[in-house]
Design a protein around this motif. Structure first.
Motif, PDB file in Angstrom:
ATOM      1  N   MET A 118      54.434  29.405  32.663  1.00  0.00           N
ATOM      2  CA  MET A 118      54.656  30.134  33.908  1.00  0.00           C
ATOM      3  C   MET A 118      53.718  31.332  34.027  1.00  0.00           C
ATOM      4  O   MET A 118      53.403  31.986  33.028  1.00  0.00           O
ATOM      5  CB  MET A 118      56.095  30.623  34.007  1.00  0.00           C
ATOM      6  CG  MET A 118      57.120  29.529  34.140  1.00  0.00           C
ATOM      7  SD  MET A 118      58.795  30.177  34.458  1.00  0.00           S
ATOM      8  CE  MET A 118      59.110  31.065  32.938  1.00  0.00           C
ATOM      9  N   ALA A 119      53.298  31.588  35.247  1.00  0.00           N
ATOM     10  CA  ALA A 119      52.494  32.774  35.537  1.00  0.00           C
ATOM     11  C   ALA A 119      52.937  33.325  36.888  1.00  0.00           C
ATOM     12  O   ALA A 119      53.309  32.566  37.780  1.00  0.00           O
ATOM     13  CB  ALA A 119      51.011  32.434  35.567  1.00  0.00           C
ATOM     14  N   PRO A 120      52.892  34.638  37.050  1.00  0.00           N
ATOM     15  CA  PRO A 120      53.266  35.212  38.342  1.00  0.00           C
ATOM     16  C   PRO A 120      52.175  34.993  39.378  1.00  0.00           C
ATOM     17  O   PRO A 120      51.024  34.689  39.029  1.00  0.00           O
ATOM     18  CB  PRO A 120      53.405  36.702  38.019  1.00  0.00           C
ATOM     19  CG  PRO A 120      52.419  36.926  36.908  1.00  0.00           C
ATOM     20  CD  PRO A 120      52.452  35.667  36.086  1.00  0.00           C
ATOM     21  N   SER A 121      52.523  35.137  40.625  1.00  0.00           N
ATOM     22  CA  SER A 121      51.496  35.197  41.673  1.00  0.00           C
ATOM     23  C   SER A 121      50.714  36.484  41.445  1.00  0.00           C
ATOM     24  O   SER A 121      51.297  37.574  41.429  1.00  0.00           O
ATOM     25  CB  SER A 121      52.145  35.210  43.058  1.00  0.00           C
ATOM     26  OG  SER A 121      52.850  34.010  43.277  1.00  0.00           O
ATOM     27  N   THR A 122      49.417  36.358  41.230  1.00  0.00           N
ATOM     28  CA  THR A 122      48.632  37.529  40.846  1.00  0.00           C
ATOM     29  C   THR A 122      48.227  38.359  42.057  1.00  0.00           C
ATOM     30  O   THR A 122      48.003  37.829  43.151  1.00  0.00           O
ATOM     31  CB  THR A 122      47.383  37.119  40.054  1.00  0.00           C
ATOM     32  OG1 THR A 122      46.657  36.135  40.794  1.00  0.00           O
ATOM     33  CG2 THR A 122      47.768  36.538  38.709  1.00  0.00           C
ATOM     34  N   THR A 123      48.143  39.666  41.840  1.00  0.00           N
ATOM     35  CA  THR A 123      47.787  40.605  42.903  1.00  0.00           C
ATOM     36  C   THR A 123      46.355  41.114  42.745  1.00  0.00           C
ATOM     37  O   THR A 123      45.797  41.686  43.668  1.00  0.00           O
ATOM     38  CB  THR A 123      48.716  41.831  42.849  1.00  0.00           C
ATOM     39  OG1 THR A 123      48.519  42.502  41.592  1.00  0.00           O
ATOM     40  CG2 THR A 123      50.175  41.415  42.960  1.00  0.00           C
ATOM     41  N   GLY A 124      45.791  40.920  41.536  1.00  0.00           N
ATOM     42  CA  GLY A 124      44.494  41.519  41.230  1.00  0.00           C
ATOM     43  C   GLY A 124      44.632  42.928  40.669  1.00  0.00           C
ATOM     44  O   GLY A 124      43.657  43.515  40.218  1.00  0.00           O
ATOM     45  N   ILE A 125      45.851  43.460  40.698  1.00  0.00           N
ATOM     46  CA  ILE A 125      46.118  44.770  40.102  1.00  0.00           C
ATOM     47  C   ILE A 125      46.590  44.524  38.672  1.00  0.00           C
ATOM     48  O   ILE A 125      47.676  43.965  38.447  1.00  0.00           O
ATOM     49  CB  ILE A 125      47.177  45.547  40.906  1.00  0.00           C
ATOM     50  CG1 ILE A 125      46.709  45.730  42.352  1.00  0.00           C
ATOM     51  CG2 ILE A 125      47.460  46.892  40.251  1.00  0.00           C
ATOM     52  CD1 ILE A 125      47.785  46.229  43.289  1.00  0.00           C
ATOM     53  N   LYS A 126      45.781  44.904  37.717  1.00  0.00           N
ATOM     54  CA  LYS A 126      46.007  44.538  36.319  1.00  0.00           C
ATOM     55  C   LYS A 126      47.405  44.909  35.832  1.00  0.00           C
ATOM     56  O   LYS A 126      48.123  44.081  35.249  1.00  0.00           O
ATOM     57  CB  LYS A 126      44.937  45.205  35.455  1.00  0.00           C
ATOM     58  CG  LYS A 126      44.972  44.838  33.986  1.00  0.00           C
ATOM     59  CD  LYS A 126      43.801  45.511  33.269  1.00  0.00           C
ATOM     60  CE  LYS A 126      43.851  45.241  31.786  1.00  0.00           C
ATOM     61  NZ  LYS A 126      42.746  45.907  31.057  1.00  0.00           N
ATOM     62  N   PHE A 127      47.805  46.153  36.053  1.00  0.00           N
ATOM     63  CA  PHE A 127      49.093  46.626  35.549  1.00  0.00           C
ATOM     64  C   PHE A 127      50.243  45.823  36.161  1.00  0.00           C
ATOM     65  O   PHE A 127      51.180  45.422  35.468  1.00  0.00           O
ATOM     66  CB  PHE A 127      49.268  48.114  35.865  1.00  0.00           C
ATOM     67  CG  PHE A 127      50.593  48.666  35.447  1.00  0.00           C
ATOM     68  CD1 PHE A 127      50.824  49.030  34.127  1.00  0.00           C
ATOM     69  CD2 PHE A 127      51.624  48.811  36.360  1.00  0.00           C
ATOM     70  CE1 PHE A 127      52.068  49.530  33.731  1.00  0.00           C
ATOM     71  CE2 PHE A 127      52.863  49.310  35.980  1.00  0.00           C
ATOM     72  CZ  PHE A 127      53.075  49.667  34.659  1.00  0.00           C
ATOM     73  N   THR A 128      50.172  45.577  37.461  1.00  0.00           N
ATOM     74  CA  THR A 128      51.226  44.831  38.158  1.00  0.00           C
ATOM     75  C   THR A 128      51.321  43.407  37.632  1.00  0.00           C
ATOM     76  O   THR A 128      52.421  42.901  37.356  1.00  0.00           O
ATOM     77  CB  THR A 128      50.955  44.817  39.673  1.00  0.00           C
ATOM     78  OG1 THR A 128      50.910  46.157  40.146  1.00  0.00           O
ATOM     79  CG2 THR A 128      52.032  44.050  40.423  1.00  0.00           C
ATOM     80  N   ASP A 129      50.172  42.753  37.486  1.00  0.00           N
ATOM     81  CA  ASP A 129      50.160  41.365  37.021  1.00  0.00           C
ATOM     82  C   ASP A 129      50.693  41.255  35.595  1.00  0.00           C
ATOM     83  O   ASP A 129      51.448  40.332  35.271  1.00  0.00           O
ATOM     84  CB  ASP A 129      48.746  40.781  37.108  1.00  0.00           C
ATOM     85  CG  ASP A 129      48.264  40.640  38.549  1.00  0.00           C
ATOM     86  OD1 ASP A 129      49.122  40.673  39.458  1.00  0.00           O
ATOM     87  OD2 ASP A 129      47.049  40.496  38.758  1.00  0.00           O
TER      88      ASP A 129
END
Length: 199
Positions: free
Chosen positions: A112-123
């Motif tokens: 599983m992986a989250p939908s990425t935002t491109g914001i490193k900390f958030t991802d």
């Protein structure tokens, strides 16, 4: 097209796997020997189905595999596989019944992986949350001696996550397969030999 995409992407197509991620699981299995004939396996985040297909081959016709994902897949699976399009963390009755019918599992694995935002900390934070939830599910569903594998985005919380698994498993390793893209921030936590939950 980059060289890694040429090699693994085309190899997956030639070998009839829906995604190149299959080679990551192959490397993990070669290194740590996760699968044996007749095992029962739970695959979290199974779509499009490459990990499911590979594990189904490894456990053979006498094994059983339950794959779960919030996304559908058109992949055709062999008879020892059941795929459910569900939120694996929900209390869906059909999902609960399917898990109860097979548990305890020999292997619980999560790509599983989250939908990425491109914001490193958030991802990284979202990836960690998925891994924590996968761990919590795994320790409720694994048999003693079973194995757990989870993909996690590299970050400052990975060490604490792996350290938290050590009391529960005989061995805990972080492993980055060669088939992972060089710029990818993913790594895999491989926890072997479930000790069972503390009394």
């Amino acid at each position: 097209m980059k060289k890694y995409r040429d090699h693994y992407f085309l190899k997956a197509k030639q070998e009839n796997y829906p995604a190149r991620s299959v080679y990551k699981l192959q490397e993990i299995d070669k290194r740590f020997t996760l699968f044996k004939s007749g095992q029962k396996v739970l695959d979290l985040g199974a779509a499009p189905g490459s990990w499911t297909l590979w594990a189904a081959e490894r456990v053979g016709p006498s094994g059983r595999l339950l794959g779960v994902d919030i996304q559908e897949t058109r992949t055709g699976f062999p008879g020892n596989v059941r795929f459910l399009c569900r939120d694996v963390f929900s209390e869906d009755p059909e999902l609960m019944a399917a898990m109860d019918g097979l548990a305890p599992f020999d292997v619980v694995m999560s790509d599983m992986a989250p939908s990425t935002t491109g914001i490193k900390f958030t991802d990284q934070a979202r990836s960690l949350e998925l891994c924590e939830r996968a761990r919590d599910l795994a320790v409720r569903r694994l048999r003693p001696g079973g194995h757990f594998v989870a993909k996690i985005f590299e970050g400052p919380d990975v060490k604490a996550y792996t350290d938290g698994l050590r009391p529960l498993f005989e061995s805990v390793k972080a492993f980055k397969p060669k088939s992972s893209r060089s710029e990818s921030k993913e790594t895999f936590v491989v926890a072997l030999g479930f000790r069972g939950l503390p009394e």
